[in-house]
Write a protein that holds these residues in place. Structure first.
Motif, PDB file in Angstrom:
ATOM      1  N   SER A 164       0.828  -1.201   0.000  1.00  0.00           N
ATOM      2  CA  SER A 164       0.000   0.000   0.000  1.00  0.00           C
ATOM      3  C   SER A 164       0.862   1.250   0.000  1.00  0.00           C
ATOM      4  CB  SER A 164      -0.903   0.013   1.242  1.00  0.00           C
ATOM      5  OG  SER A 164      -1.655   1.216   1.293  1.00  0.00           O
ATOM      6  N   MET A 165       0.401   2.257  -0.739  1.00  0.00           N
ATOM      7  CA  MET A 165       1.080   3.552  -0.720  1.00  0.00           C
ATOM      8  C   MET A 165       0.490   4.468   0.348  1.00  0.00           C
ATOM      9  SD  MET A 165       2.048   4.624  -4.598  1.00  0.00           S
ATOM     10  CE  MET A 165       0.388   4.762  -5.243  1.00  0.00           C
ATOM     11  N   ARG A 166      -0.435   3.936   1.126  1.00  0.00           N
ATOM     12  CA  ARG A 166      -1.073   4.747   2.167  1.00  0.00           C
ATOM     13  C   ARG A 166      -0.423   4.491   3.530  1.00  0.00           C
ATOM     14  NH1 ARG A 166      -5.031   2.920  -1.307  1.00  0.00           N
ATOM     15  NH2 ARG A 166      -6.327   4.539  -2.283  1.00  0.00           N
ATOM     16  N   ASN A 167      -0.331   5.535   4.320  1.00  0.00           N
ATOM     17  CA  ASN A 167       0.100   5.425   5.720  1.00  0.00           C
ATOM     18  C   ASN A 167       1.452   4.729   5.883  1.00  0.00           C
ATOM     19  OD1 ASN A 167      -2.424   6.564   6.529  1.00  0.00           O
ATOM     20  ND2 ASN A 167      -3.362   4.546   6.329  1.00  0.00           N
ATOM     21  N   ILE A 168       2.414   5.081   5.045  1.00  0.00           N
ATOM     22  CA  ILE A 168       3.732   4.436   5.121  1.00  0.00           C
ATOM     23  C   ILE A 168       4.421   4.685   6.466  1.00  0.00           C
ATOM     24  CG2 ILE A 168       6.079   4.530   4.175  1.00  0.00           C
ATOM     25  CD1 ILE A 168       4.850   4.498   1.401  1.00  0.00           C
ATOM     26  N   PRO A 169       4.364   5.892   7.040  1.00  0.00           N
ATOM     27  CA  PRO A 169       4.980   6.063   8.367  1.00  0.00           C
ATOM     28  C   PRO A 169       4.414   5.093   9.407  1.00  0.00           C
ATOM     29  CG  PRO A 169       4.493   8.196   7.402  1.00  0.00           C
ATOM     30  CD  PRO A 169       3.850   7.179   6.521  1.00  0.00           C
ATOM     31  N   ILE A 221       5.864   1.661   8.860  1.00  0.00           N
ATOM     32  CA  ILE A 221       7.232   1.562   9.366  1.00  0.00           C
ATOM     33  C   ILE A 221       7.233   1.377  10.889  1.00  0.00           C
ATOM     34  CG2 ILE A 221       9.412   2.810   9.644  1.00  0.00           C
ATOM     35  CD1 ILE A 221       8.792   4.218   6.974  1.00  0.00           C
ATOM     36  N   MET A 222       6.394   2.139  11.561  1.00  0.00           N
ATOM     37  CA  MET A 222       6.323   2.041  13.015  1.00  0.00           C
ATOM     38  C   MET A 222       5.820   0.665  13.462  1.00  0.00           C
ATOM     39  SD  MET A 222       7.400   4.880  14.366  1.00  0.00           S
ATOM     40  CE  MET A 222       6.685   4.855  16.014  1.00  0.00           C
ATOM     41  N   LYS A 223       4.889   0.121  12.716  1.00  0.00           N
ATOM     42  CA  LYS A 223       4.265  -1.139  13.120  1.00  0.00           C
ATOM     43  C   LYS A 223       5.210  -2.318  12.971  1.00  0.00           C
ATOM     44  CE  LYS A 223       0.218  -4.028  12.153  1.00  0.00           C
ATOM     45  NZ  LYS A 223      -1.016  -4.186  11.322  1.00  0.00           N
ATOM     46  N   SER A 224       5.921  -2.391  11.839  1.00  0.00           N
ATOM     47  CA  SER A 224       6.765  -3.565  11.598  1.00  0.00           C
ATOM     48  C   SER A 224       7.955  -3.188  10.719  1.00  0.00           C
ATOM     49  CB  SER A 224       5.944  -4.679  10.933  1.00  0.00           C
ATOM     50  OG  SER A 224       6.707  -5.843  10.798  1.00  0.00           O
ATOM     51  N   PRO A 225       8.935  -2.458  11.277  1.00  0.00           N
ATOM     52  CA  PRO A 225      10.034  -1.944  10.457  1.00  0.00           C
ATOM     53  C   PRO A 225      10.892  -3.034   9.824  1.00  0.00           C
ATOM     54  CG  PRO A 225      10.470  -1.598  12.796  1.00  0.00           C
ATOM     55  CD  PRO A 225       9.045  -2.029  12.688  1.00  0.00           C
TER      56      PRO A 225
END
Length: 389
Positions: free
Chosen positions: A71-76, A79-83
């Protein structure tokens, strides 16, 4: 042993049939280039359940295809969820082939879309050999964006452009890089030529919902000189008065993004207003290309709808809103593109009518350009065979 290949932003079930045409065509080309076989892994956003491009691609490839949602949505937040998991997205692949949906390696559609696309390119170069499939590179209006794109290009294993202007962007970004100019892979999308509509004078017109809405910002984002919808209405009325049958041909058939991209709603409103016809709702780009191949003339602002026409040797007048049109078509010696950014309504209609009077020239040039495209894609496949061994 077969090679596992990740195909990034290859979506055969996109509501944008141009994106689907790119995905299907490029997968088939690369599958044909890797002699020992290929495991096909598609990485893209959601698959449109109303489309059957994936099923059709599996039929043509005679191979299982694995779909991975990115997904191109909510990338930050991702990253925080499962880097660690995100960083290793492509770690199991030797090659990642990225087609950028054809023209998204640019900031023409906004910085957010560019950065989201580039994020996955960065993940690819961390773990694999990134190949930029034939696409438009640029334009870049922002210096920071250009520097980011230059860095990505410099780290690519190989970069393919589909037009001369994009080739120059690649040369400027990485003078000693590996790059190769070909053309748009959708020129080799399979189709079945339909009986031509010459005797009934059927003209197909594609109305871009995105342009009709004034772009993503609704404020003439692409700086057209004309009022797009008014121009097409006046054109349709004139062609009807001249005895032509008009059929509207939506090529982005999608309710995603609140219908921002969808061609269908504007087309349906004009069908009622102007008493004209509309094409069936296509489930894949092959159906669309089959239909377009039957027309006397095709006029459109969705580039891959016009490519479907040109590659089936159907006379076509592309109505351009970005540099990608002129660069691609002139590179194939097809000189019938009309630039919506430099011509007003009256000039556009006059030019179309002039070309229509000389449709035999358009037909001849379409046949010639289709042959040029075929030869260029043969060279692309040969280059793939060379670098993917």
């Amino acid at each position: 042993m077969s090679e596992k290949v990740a195909f990034l932003w290859h979506n055969p079930n996109s509501g944008n049939l141009g994106c689907s045409a790119l995905a299907m065509s490029n997968v088939l080309l690369i599958q044909g280039a890797i002699k020992e076989g290929v495991e096909i892994h598609l990485y893209c956003d959601h698959l449109d359940k109303e489309k059957d491009g994936l099923e059709k691609l599996q039929e043509l490839a005679k191979s299982k295809i694995t779909y991975h949602h990115v997904s191109m949505r909510n990338i930050p937040q991702q990253i925080m969820k499962s880097p660690r998991k995100l960083i290793r997205t492509f770690s199991e692949y030797k090659y990642v082939v990225d087609i950028s949906a054809g023209d998204s390696f640019s900031d023409i559609y906004g910085y957010k879309r560019f950065l989201n696309q580039v994020f996955y390119k960065y993940l690819a170069i961390r773990n694999s050999k990134l190949i930029l499939a034939p696409q438009t590179i640029g334009p870049f209006s922002n210096n920071v964006v250009r520097k980011i794109s230059d860095y990505i290009i410099s780290k690519c294993f190989y970069s393919f452009s589909r037009d001369p202007v994009s080739t120059q962007f690649l040369k400027n970004a990485s003078p000693h890089g590996n790059f190769f100019e070909t053309t748009d892979v959708a020129f080799c999308l399979p189709f079945q030529k339909q009986p031509n509509g010459e005797s009934t004078k059927i003209i197909g017109i594609n109305i871009s919902g995105l342009l009709a809405r004034g772009g993503y910002n609704g404020k003439n984002q692409f700086n057209l000189k004309c009022d797009y919808l008014t121009t097409l209405k006046k054109l349709i009325v004139r062609l009807k008065n001249d005895g032509y049958t008009i059929v509207l041909v939506p090529h982005v058939i999608s309710s995603s993004m609140g219908g921002m991209e969808d061609d269908t709603s504007y087309s349906r409103s004009l069908v009622k207003e102007l008493s004209i016809d509309i094409a069936p709702s296509f489930k894949n780009p092959i159906e669309a290309k089959n239909f377009i191949s039957s027309l006397h003339l095709f006029i459109g602002s969705r580039m891959h709808a016009t490519i479907a026409a040109l590659s089936s040797a159907t006379p076509v007048i592309p109505l351009a809103y970005s540099m990608k049109f002129a660069s691609l078509f002139s590179g194939l010696e097809y000189k019938h593109t009309i630039d919506l950014k430099t011509r007003n309504t009256d000039e556009i209609i006059a030019e179309i009518l002039g070309k229509l009077e000389n449709i035999d020239i358009l037909k001849r040039d379409a046949e010639s350009s289709a042959e040029i495209a075929t030869k260029r894609l043969e060279r692309y496949k040969a280059k793939l065979e060379q670098i993917l061994q």
